[in-house]
Design a protein around this motif. Structure first.
Motif, PDB file in Angstrom:
ATOM      1  N   LYS A 143       7.083   0.388  -9.956  1.00  0.00           N
ATOM      2  CA  LYS A 143       6.729  -0.905  -9.377  1.00  0.00           C
ATOM      3  C   LYS A 143       5.595  -1.548 -10.162  1.00  0.00           C
ATOM      4  CE  LYS A 143       7.609   0.560  -4.590  1.00  0.00           C
ATOM      5  NZ  LYS A 143       6.936   0.804  -3.306  1.00  0.00           N
ATOM      6  N   THR A 144       5.586  -2.862 -10.156  1.00  0.00           N
ATOM      7  CA  THR A 144       4.449  -3.590 -10.708  1.00  0.00           C
ATOM      8  C   THR A 144       3.483  -3.920  -9.578  1.00  0.00           C
ATOM      9  OG1 THR A 144       5.632  -5.686 -10.433  1.00  0.00           O
ATOM     10  CG2 THR A 144       5.804  -4.597 -12.575  1.00  0.00           C
ATOM     11  N   ALA A 145       2.210  -3.983  -9.906  1.00  0.00           N
ATOM     12  CA  ALA A 145       1.190  -4.347  -8.923  1.00  0.00           C
ATOM     13  C   ALA A 145       0.436  -5.564  -9.452  1.00  0.00           C
ATOM     14  CB  ALA A 145       0.239  -3.184  -8.689  1.00  0.00           C
ATOM     15  N   ASN A 146       0.320  -6.583  -8.634  1.00  0.00           N
ATOM     16  CA  ASN A 146      -0.401  -7.793  -9.032  1.00  0.00           C
ATOM     17  C   ASN A 146      -1.890  -7.593  -8.757  1.00  0.00           C
ATOM     18  OD1 ASN A 146      -1.170 -10.335  -9.777  1.00  0.00           O
ATOM     19  ND2 ASN A 146      -0.317 -11.368  -7.984  1.00  0.00           N
ATOM     20  N   PHE A 147      -2.609  -7.101  -9.759  1.00  0.00           N
ATOM     21  CA  PHE A 147      -4.018  -6.749  -9.577  1.00  0.00           C
ATOM     22  C   PHE A 147      -4.958  -7.957  -9.636  1.00  0.00           C
ATOM     23  CE2 PHE A 147      -2.368  -2.630 -11.249  1.00  0.00           C
ATOM     24  CZ  PHE A 147      -2.749  -1.831 -10.193  1.00  0.00           C
ATOM     25  N   LYS A 148      -4.561  -9.018 -10.311  1.00  0.00           N
ATOM     26  CA  LYS A 148      -5.527 -10.077 -10.647  1.00  0.00           C
ATOM     27  C   LYS A 148      -6.206 -10.726  -9.438  1.00  0.00           C
ATOM     28  CE  LYS A 148      -4.344 -11.059 -15.369  1.00  0.00           C
ATOM     29  NZ  LYS A 148      -4.037 -12.069 -16.398  1.00  0.00           N
ATOM     30  N   PRO A 149      -5.519 -11.000  -8.325  1.00  0.00           N
ATOM     31  CA  PRO A 149      -6.230 -11.636  -7.211  1.00  0.00           C
ATOM     32  C   PRO A 149      -7.003 -10.669  -6.318  1.00  0.00           C
ATOM     33  CG  PRO A 149      -3.905 -11.451  -6.678  1.00  0.00           C
ATOM     34  CD  PRO A 149      -4.066 -10.926  -8.079  1.00  0.00           C
ATOM     35  N   LEU A 150      -6.869  -9.364  -6.549  1.00  0.00           N
ATOM     36  CA  LEU A 150      -7.374  -8.395  -5.576  1.00  0.00           C
ATOM     37  C   LEU A 150      -8.891  -8.361  -5.468  1.00  0.00           C
ATOM     38  CD1 LEU A 150      -4.954  -5.364  -6.118  1.00  0.00           C
ATOM     39  CD2 LEU A 150      -4.816  -7.199  -4.435  1.00  0.00           C
TER      40      LEU A 150
ATOM     41  N   VAL B  11       0.221   1.473  -3.539  1.00  0.00           N
ATOM     42  CA  VAL B  11       1.388   0.589  -3.612  1.00  0.00           C
ATOM     43  C   VAL B  11       2.530   1.208  -4.411  1.00  0.00           C
ATOM     44  CG1 VAL B  11       2.204  -1.612  -4.552  1.00  0.00           C
ATOM     45  CG2 VAL B  11       0.068  -1.519  -3.268  1.00  0.00           C
ATOM     46  N   ARG B  12       2.194   1.843  -5.550  1.00  0.00           N
ATOM     47  CA  ARG B  12       3.262   2.310  -6.442  1.00  0.00           C
ATOM     48  C   ARG B  12       3.186   3.792  -6.781  1.00  0.00           C
ATOM     49  NH1 ARG B  12       1.313  -0.544 -12.122  1.00  0.00           N
ATOM     50  NH2 ARG B  12      -0.554   0.708 -12.424  1.00  0.00           N
ATOM     51  N   GLY B  13       2.145   4.489  -6.289  1.00  0.00           N
ATOM     52  CA  GLY B  13       2.004   5.901  -6.576  1.00  0.00           C
ATOM     53  C   GLY B  13       1.057   6.165  -7.731  1.00  0.00           C
ATOM     54  N   ARG B  14       0.565   7.402  -7.788  1.00  0.00           N
ATOM     55  CA  ARG B  14      -0.398   7.779  -8.821  1.00  0.00           C
ATOM     56  C   ARG B  14       0.235   7.963 -10.181  1.00  0.00           C
ATOM     57  NH1 ARG B  14      -3.149  13.026  -6.419  1.00  0.00           N
ATOM     58  NH2 ARG B  14      -1.558  12.922  -4.791  1.00  0.00           N
ATOM     59  N   ILE B  15       1.514   8.334 -10.207  1.00  0.00           N
ATOM     60  CA  ILE B  15       2.139   8.695 -11.480  1.00  0.00           C
ATOM     61  C   ILE B  15       3.412   7.884 -11.696  1.00  0.00           C
ATOM     62  CG2 ILE B  15       1.177  11.015 -11.451  1.00  0.00           C
ATOM     63  CD1 ILE B  15       3.825  12.060 -10.467  1.00  0.00           C
ATOM     64  N   ASP B  16       3.832   7.830 -12.944  1.00  0.00           N
ATOM     65  CA  ASP B  16       5.075   7.157 -13.318  1.00  0.00           C
ATOM     66  C   ASP B  16       6.192   8.194 -13.251  1.00  0.00           C
ATOM     67  OD1 ASP B  16       7.249   5.952 -14.520  1.00  0.00           O
ATOM     68  OD2 ASP B  16       6.117   5.158 -16.216  1.00  0.00           O
ATOM     69  N   PRO B  17       7.135   8.070 -12.307  1.00  0.00           N
ATOM     70  CA  PRO B  17       8.156   9.114 -12.143  1.00  0.00           C
ATOM     71  C   PRO B  17       9.017   9.324 -13.378  1.00  0.00           C
ATOM     72  CG  PRO B  17       8.711   7.149 -10.870  1.00  0.00           C
ATOM     73  CD  PRO B  17       7.311   6.975 -11.348  1.00  0.00           C
ATOM     74  N   ASN B  18       9.213   8.270 -14.168  1.00  0.00           N
ATOM     75  CA  ASN B  18      10.085   8.397 -15.335  1.00  0.00           C
ATOM     76  C   ASN B  18       9.462   9.244 -16.438  1.00  0.00           C
ATOM     77  OD1 ASN B  18      12.182   6.540 -14.333  1.00  0.00           O
ATOM     78  ND2 ASN B  18      10.519   5.074 -14.417  1.00  0.00           N
ATOM     79  N   LYS B  19       8.163   9.543 -16.322  1.00  0.00           N
ATOM     80  CA  LYS B  19       7.505  10.408 -17.295  1.00  0.00           C
ATOM     81  C   LYS B  19       7.533  11.868 -16.861  1.00  0.00           C
ATOM     82  CE  LYS B  19       3.518   8.744 -18.722  1.00  0.00           C
ATOM     83  NZ  LYS B  19       2.207   8.061 -18.646  1.00  0.00           N
TER      84      LYS B  19
END
Length: 632
Positions: free
Chosen positions: A241-248, A223-231
């Motif tokens: 991006k945020t990912a809503n993990f709780k219902p998964l 959904v959002r990629g393996r890495i944080d581009p800003n780092k």
């Protein structure tokens, strides 16, 4: 006051007046410096000139050296740090106190023993399992199991069919630009007659929790990629991006085919699908010798000459060119028998390939054309595709039906309307020393006959050395200089500092921004604009600007974003007034960086990594995979 004091005072005042009136070098303190308390204050502090024990304002030490030239540095690249993790904490089930069994009116002295609840026992074993995960994934796993929900991946006897389905999806992660090893979970061994039951249950509990962590990690990566581009660097400015993990986890438990569910979380946009299809094609062709064509180094093929390498050039065009180009020149390709004569028909074929590849279409097969014809190796292309698929996950899942897309390595800008590319043009982007950022924004304004507000970095890095030698330099060039919003002459400024000093170039034929600029306000002061340096667009390598994006056809792009005609844009420019006009509707703009990207026909093209950013992304992949392996 005595006569001698009056004489001394008169002499001192005359000396002060003479010094104030005398011409001063560029490094001297000006009245402007005195008012703003700028760096000239340092000179004043060094001065030994006093007036009855008090320092005389505005007089500097003539023997003092000028302040060293400052330098404005651009953003830097970072050493990538993997995501922080913490222990996943599953609460142990509450212990139920034994209650006395009651028969009739008499209470038995023997407490009844309730049967062991398998789910409670599994939760107890989960609570003893020590695994780490990023905070959002750990919180989702904790929320699921602490709510007392059933196990997903194991049964009382072993692993479930859901687990096998998910493991099969993990094993194929490389087909979507991910790494199967990132989701590796060791399966528990089959139980035997000698297996310790408690040890077996502990092993299944560890597998259960590990599978949940890996499944959530997989969805997050898709959904959002393996890495944080800003780092990666200061040039990356893309909110992760945020990912809503709780219902998964509950959704996976209820899914009839969890493997299909995991695969369904991939980006569904046509660009990702084209990259994925290209990746599958290259993997299938890795061992196909027909995909390898060689053109002799140093080959230079000009129209009208003969060269035996022409056969390899045509073969490479057959392999690399789009279907549209091959259809357009089908007769030429069919008639060619491998002869060395470079005929006009073959020149037209080469020019067509050069044009669609973003090269200067002159029919000369030299270094740039050969590099494009030869292309990257399959392995290098696969690496570019994997990086591109990661970068695409950083962007919105749907780019929109109308947007502007700038791809820096391609040196191209595209206007897309109703999902179809309507306009493409060559651009000039930042040089390696003045790189263009990777970010998204919205186009808001078109400014006609613009002023050019000279960035501080250009004033300090490029203009300041000249201004220290010649303070009137900007006055002669017709630039406007102001301090604190008040217009002053360039020669009035002590160029030991640029604090509170602004410089701009008025509209005109030699203005650096040309006739117009297209603004999408951002922290990096990057925008699209015209330029008087039209010759730059003839070059194949166009990383030449100070960071902004120069357009080869600015009037057409302005007409597109304004929803009007090129003629109307021309009329507004001809009016000669500096005027900013809001676009009727804000338009997303993606100032992006892809070394592999599909063209309008869906054919993936490959570009040089002009800033070397792909390598930093690949290093971040390696660091991330290493960290995940260590905590598995």
């Amino acid at each position: 006051m005595t006569r001698y004091k009056i004489i001394a005072l008169t002499a001192a005042f005359a000396a002060f007046t003479a010094m104030s009136a005398a011409p001063r070098p560029a490094s001297a303190v000006t009245l402007l410096d005195m008012l703003r308390g700028g760096p000239g204050a340092d000179n004043r502090q060094r001065s030994n000139d006093t007036f009855f024990g008090r320092r005389i304002p505005g007089v500097s030490d003539p023997t003092a050296d000028p302040e060293p030239l400052p330098k404005v540095s651009g953003p830097r690249y970072y050493t990538y740090k993997p995501e922080a993790t913490r222990l996943v904490t599953i609460a142990a089930p509450a212990t139920v106190a034994a209650q006395p069994a009651v028969t009739g009116s008499e209470a038995s002295t023997t407490a009844s023993i309730a049967p062991v609840d398998p789910q409670s026992e599994q939760r107890r074993l989960l609570s003893e399992t020590k695994l780490r995960a990023p905070d959002d994934i750990a919180a989702a796993a904790e929320a699921y199991y602490n709510a007392g929900r059933p196990m997903i991946w194991v049964t009382e006897n072993g692993i479930s069919e859901r687990a096998r389905s998910a493991l099969a999806a993990f094993a194929e992660a490389d087909l979507v630009g991910l790494v199967p090893e990132d989701y590796l979970v060791a399966e528990p061994a089959e139980a035997t007659a000698d297996t310790d039951p408690l040890a077996r249950q502990r092993e299944l509990a560890a597998f259960e929790l590990s599978m949940s962590i890996k499944a959530l990690t997989y969805v997050g990566d898709t959904v959002r990629g393996r890495i944080d581009p800003n780092k990666l660097s200061g040039y990356h400015d893309i909110k992760r991006k945020t990912a809503n993990f709780k219902p998964l986890l509950n959704m996976m438990r209820l899914s009839p085919d969890v493997g299909a569910y995991l695969k369904s979380r991939m980006p569904a946009n046509p660009q990702f699908q084209a990259l994925q299809a290209e990746l599958a094609r290259l993997k299938a062709a890795q061992n196909d010798p027909a995909q390898t064509i060689s053109i002799a180094p140093g080959t230079l093929l000009k129209p009208g000459v003969s060269n035996p390498e022409l056969a390899n050039v045509v073969a490479a065009i057959r392999l690399r060119a789009s279907e549209t180009l091959k259809t357009e020149h089908a007769a030429t390709l069919a008639a060619y028998t491998g002869t060395p004569e470079y005929t006009p028909e073959l020149v037209a074929l080469v020019e067509g390939f050069q044009k669609e590849s973003g090269l200067h279409p002159d029919g000369v097969v030299g270094k740039a054309t050969i590099r494009t014809l030869m292309g990257d190796s399959n392995a290098a292309k696969i690496e570019k595709l994997v990086v591109a698929m990661e970068e695409l996950r950083w962007l919105p899942a749907d780019l929109g039906s109308r947007y502007v897309f700038i791809n820096q390595p391609a040196f191209m800008a595209y206007y897309v309307n109703e999902g179809r590319p309507e306009l493409s043009m060559r651009v000039v982007v930042g040089s390696k020393a003045n790189q263009t950022y990777f970010f998204n924004d919205q186009i808001e304004t078109v400014e006609f006959n613009p002023y050019w507000g000279v960035p501080k970095s250009i004033i300090i890095n490029e203009m300041l050395p000249k201004l220290r030698r010649d303070p009137s330099y900007l006055d002669r060039l017709g630039y406007e200089v102001s301090y604190g919003g008040r217009k002053v002459s360039s020669s009035a400024v002590d160029w030991n500092s640029t604090h509170n000093v602004d410089v701009r170039q008025p509209p005109g034929s030699d203005n650096a921004l040309g006739e117009l600029k297209i603004l999408f306000p951002n922290a990096h002061s990057i925008y699209m604009h015209d330029t008087p340096s039209k010759s730059f667009f003839k070059r194949d390598m166009r990383a030449l600007s100070h960071g902004c994006v120069r357009l080869s056809e600015p009037r057409r792009m302005a007409a597109a974003v304004m929803g009007t005609t090129v003629e109307d844009i021309g009329a507004q420019i001809a009016a000669g007034q500096n005027r900013a006009v809001q676009v009727p509707q804000k338009i997303p703009v993606y100032v992006s960086y892809f070394t592999a990207w599909p063209n309008k026909d869906g054919v993936v093209e490959y570009f040089d990594d002009v800033y070397g950013r792909d390598e930093y992304t690949r290093k971040a992949f390696a660091v991330t995979s290493e960290a995940r392996s260590a905590r598995s």
